[in-house]
Write an enzyme that holds these catalytic residues in place. Structure first.
Site, PDB file in Angstrom:
ATOM      1  N   GLY A 247     -74.540  52.878 -21.053  1.00 20.81           N
ATOM      2  CA  GLY A 247     -73.652  53.442 -21.642  1.00 20.81           C
ATOM      3  C   GLY A 247     -72.379  53.695 -20.917  1.00 20.81           C
ATOM      4  O   GLY A 247     -71.138  53.365 -21.360  1.00 20.81           O
TER       5      GLY A 247
ATOM      6  N   LYS B 295     -78.302  57.578  -9.893  1.00 20.53           N
ATOM      7  CA  LYS B 295     -79.408  57.813  -9.354  1.00 20.53           C
ATOM      8  C   LYS B 295     -80.323  56.351  -9.339  1.00 20.53           C
ATOM      9  O   LYS B 295     -80.315  55.624 -10.023  1.00 20.53           O
ATOM     10  CB  LYS B 295     -80.297  58.564 -10.264  1.00 20.53           C
ATOM     11  CG  LYS B 295     -79.878  60.010 -10.161  1.00 20.53           C
ATOM     12  CD  LYS B 295     -80.704  60.782 -11.148  1.00 20.53           C
ATOM     13  CE  LYS B 295     -80.276  62.432 -11.320  1.00 20.53           C
ATOM     14  NZ  LYS B 295     -81.025  63.132 -12.289  1.00 20.53           N
TER      15      LYS B 295
HETATM   16  P1  ADP Z   1     -75.436  53.758 -16.984  1.00 20.18           P
HETATM   17  O1  ADP Z   1     -74.801  54.854 -18.095  1.00 20.18           O
HETATM   18  O2  ADP Z   1     -74.102  52.587 -17.198  1.00 20.18           O
HETATM   19  O3  ADP Z   1     -76.673  53.261 -16.877  1.00 20.18           O
HETATM   20  P2  ADP Z   1     -75.522  55.987 -15.085  1.00 20.18           P
HETATM   21  O4  ADP Z   1     -75.721  56.956 -16.188  1.00 20.18           O
HETATM   22  O5  ADP Z   1     -76.701  55.412 -14.292  1.00 20.18           O
HETATM   23  O6  ADP Z   1     -74.993  54.437 -15.785  1.00 20.18           O
HETATM   24  O7  ADP Z   1     -74.393  56.266 -13.941  1.00 20.18           O
HETATM   25  C1  ADP Z   1     -73.069  56.601 -14.461  1.00 20.18           C
HETATM   26  C2  ADP Z   1     -72.534  57.853 -13.545  1.00 20.18           C
HETATM   27  O8  ADP Z   1     -72.912  57.664 -12.057  1.00 20.18           O
HETATM   28  C3  ADP Z   1     -71.194  57.998 -13.775  1.00 20.18           C
HETATM   29  O9  ADP Z   1     -70.948  59.021 -14.712  1.00 20.18           O
HETATM   30  C4  ADP Z   1     -70.582  57.991 -12.572  1.00 20.18           C
HETATM   31  O10 ADP Z   1     -69.539  58.948 -12.383  1.00 20.18           O
HETATM   32  C5  ADP Z   1     -71.691  58.189 -11.626  1.00 20.18           C
HETATM   33  N1  ADP Z   1     -71.485  57.931 -10.162  1.00 20.18           N
HETATM   34  C6  ADP Z   1     -71.241  56.615  -9.687  1.00 20.18           C
HETATM   35  N2  ADP Z   1     -70.992  56.592  -8.656  1.00 20.18           N
HETATM   36  C7  ADP Z   1     -71.021  57.668  -8.016  1.00 20.18           C
HETATM   37  C8  ADP Z   1     -70.921  58.422  -6.923  1.00 20.18           C
HETATM   38  N3  ADP Z   1     -70.466  57.708  -5.929  1.00 20.18           N
HETATM   39  N4  ADP Z   1     -70.848  59.646  -6.859  1.00 20.18           N
HETATM   40  C9  ADP Z   1     -71.050  60.631  -7.995  1.00 20.18           C
HETATM   41  N5  ADP Z   1     -71.467  59.963  -9.127  1.00 20.18           N
HETATM   42  C10 ADP Z   1     -71.440  58.513  -9.043  1.00 20.18           C
HETATM   43 MG    MG Z   2     -75.216  56.904 -18.138  1.00 19.65          MG
END
Ligand code: ADP
Ligand code: MG
Length: 406
Positions: A359, A206
């Site tokens: 994470g 997001k």
């Molecule tokens: P972080 O934990 O590293 O901050 P986020 O929690 O913001 O990362 O996002 C991680 C999630 O985003 C993952 O579970 C991944 O599957 C999802 N994601 C990434 N690209 C897409 C996409 N194109 N469509 C749906 N989900 C996505």
């Molecule tokens: Mg996350």
């Protein structure tokens, strides 16, 4: 760093004295209730070891999960104490109380160089309410507070902010632990005046949770690379079809604004991996970003995009990466994230500063097998984003300043 750390303490004076430590032992548990991933435990070991060697009587506080101010046996810290004991090769005492007679007794029975873990602070509503009386009770008997819980430092809770205040108000000292100091060094100090080119890669699910980070970083970066589902909202802002992809329609205006402000600095995917469904067995194809069809779902960046992004990483001096480039948990959509992870590691191998946070991003680096090669992987998700967005962390603000003489 502007705050005192454990290294500023006169260690020999700690012998036989109670030192209160706030750790972030909010580790995932498996179905048997055992610690499934002990990264959060091992990352605080250096702090505990310094205090043990100094002969302190170490009392540790932590939360686990979200019990919502009530006792929830499944979220007891008992399995953490057990795992910590085996990691440290010494018994870590555990007390099923956070404050109260049993906790007092356990604390007074503690010998020099021993460690006591108290029960989950969030079993009590006073924790998240940051109740000053309760914080004072937590702080009882201690004149030194060491906050090593970076992952919780963005919360002003009794065991993070309240105890620091309580101890300082009666002449004690509150300092950062080694993990906290390390996190602040990389996520705050190093990025305040980074070596250039400074390239930031953002992705994940997001925009909404990360827009403050974009706003804070955009003026300071040389390149802002955007991938993941976050990129879908940007592609929509360009007027492109994103089909049935995960997208935040209510953030399209925000994305457009970022594109206007950022100009050439902002780099979006030029091609994407699409399928009719995002699942383990999806049949995918890679298409230019202009060719997404209404029933497509974008699950990853395409190979041209990852090559482009990798090229940027190769010429960067400082790299900050948060958020996977696609649904890396599923093999059909993992390639973009893995390739960026490998390029990030190659940059680090070449002596560049490469910092990761989040994470899921950390998990992606693990699954790419490159985690150990990176300069720093933050243990804090929300806290790291808060810092990157230019915010102050209450748990850090409450610590003694460097300039104060204690
Ligand atoms: P972080 O934990 O590293 O901050 P986020 O929690 O913001 O990362 O996002 C991680 C999630 O985003 C993952 O579970 C991944 O599957 C999802 N994601 C990434 N690209 C897409 C996409 N194109 N469509 C749906 N989900 C996505
Ligand atoms: Mg996350």
């Amino acid at each position: 760093m502007g705050k005192q750390t454990i290294e500023d303490l006169d260690l020999p004076t700690l012998e036989g004295r109670v030192v209160l430590v706030r750790a972030d032992f909010n580790a995932p548990l498996d179905e048997q209730g055992r610690v499934a991933d002990d990264t959060r435990l091992t990352s605080t070991l250096p702090t505990l070891e310094v205090l043990i060697s100094a002969g302190a009587r170490v009392v540790v506080l932590s939360h686990l999960g979200r019990p919502g101010g009530r006792v929830e046996p499944a979220l007891s810290l008992a399995p953490v104490a057990e795992q910590l004991s085996s990691l440290m090769n010494a018994t870590v005492e555990f007390c099923r109380e956070t404050v109260g007679r049993e906790a007092d007794e356990a604390r007074s029975n503690l010998e020099a160089g021993e460690v006591l873990l108290l029960e989950n602070t969030r079993f009590h509503p006073e924790e998240t309410a940051n109740d000053p009386q309760w914080a004072a009770r937590l702080a009882e008997g201690a004149y030194v507070f060491v906050n090593d819980a970076f992952g919780t430092a963005h919360r002003a809770h009794a065991s993070t902010e309240g105890v620091a205040r309580a101890i300082r108000s009666r002449g004690g000292v509150a300092v950062a632990g080694l993990l906290m100091a390390l996190e602040l060094r990389f996520l705050s100090d190093a990025l305040a005046d980074p070596q250039r080119p400074f390239v930031v890669v953002l992705g994940g699910a997001k925009i909404s949770g990360k827009i403050d980070v974009i706003d804070a970083l955009l003026p300071r970066v040389d390149r802002l690379i955007i991938g993941g589902a976050m990129a879908n909202t940007f592609l929509m802002a360009l007027g492109l079809e994103v089909g049935d992809s995960l997208v935040e329609k209510d953030r399209v205006a925000v994305a457009r604004e970022v594109l206007e402000k950022g100009g050439d600095k902002v780099l979006l995917p030029v091609d994407v991996v699409v399928a009719t469904d995002i699942k383990e067995t999806s049949v995918t194809c890679t298409v230019p970003r202009e060719s997404v069809r209404p029933d497509d779902r974008i699950g990853d960046i395409g190979s041209e995009s990852s090559a482009l992004f990798s090229q940027e990483l190769a010429s960067a001096e400082t790299v900050l990466w948060n958020g996977p480039m696609g649904v890396f948990e599923m093999p059909p959509f993992a390639r973009g994230t893995l390739e960026v992870a490998r390029s990030a590691a190659a940059a680090a191998d070449a002596g560049k500063m490469v910092i990761l946070c989040g994470g899921d991003t950390a998990a992606a680096a693990e699954s790419a097998g490159v985690a150990a090669r990176l300069t720093h992987i933050s243990t804090g998700g929300g806290a790291a984003l808060e810092l990157l967005a230019g915010g102050e962390l209450p748990g850090v603000v409450a610590l003694n300043d460097r300039t104060e003489v204690s």
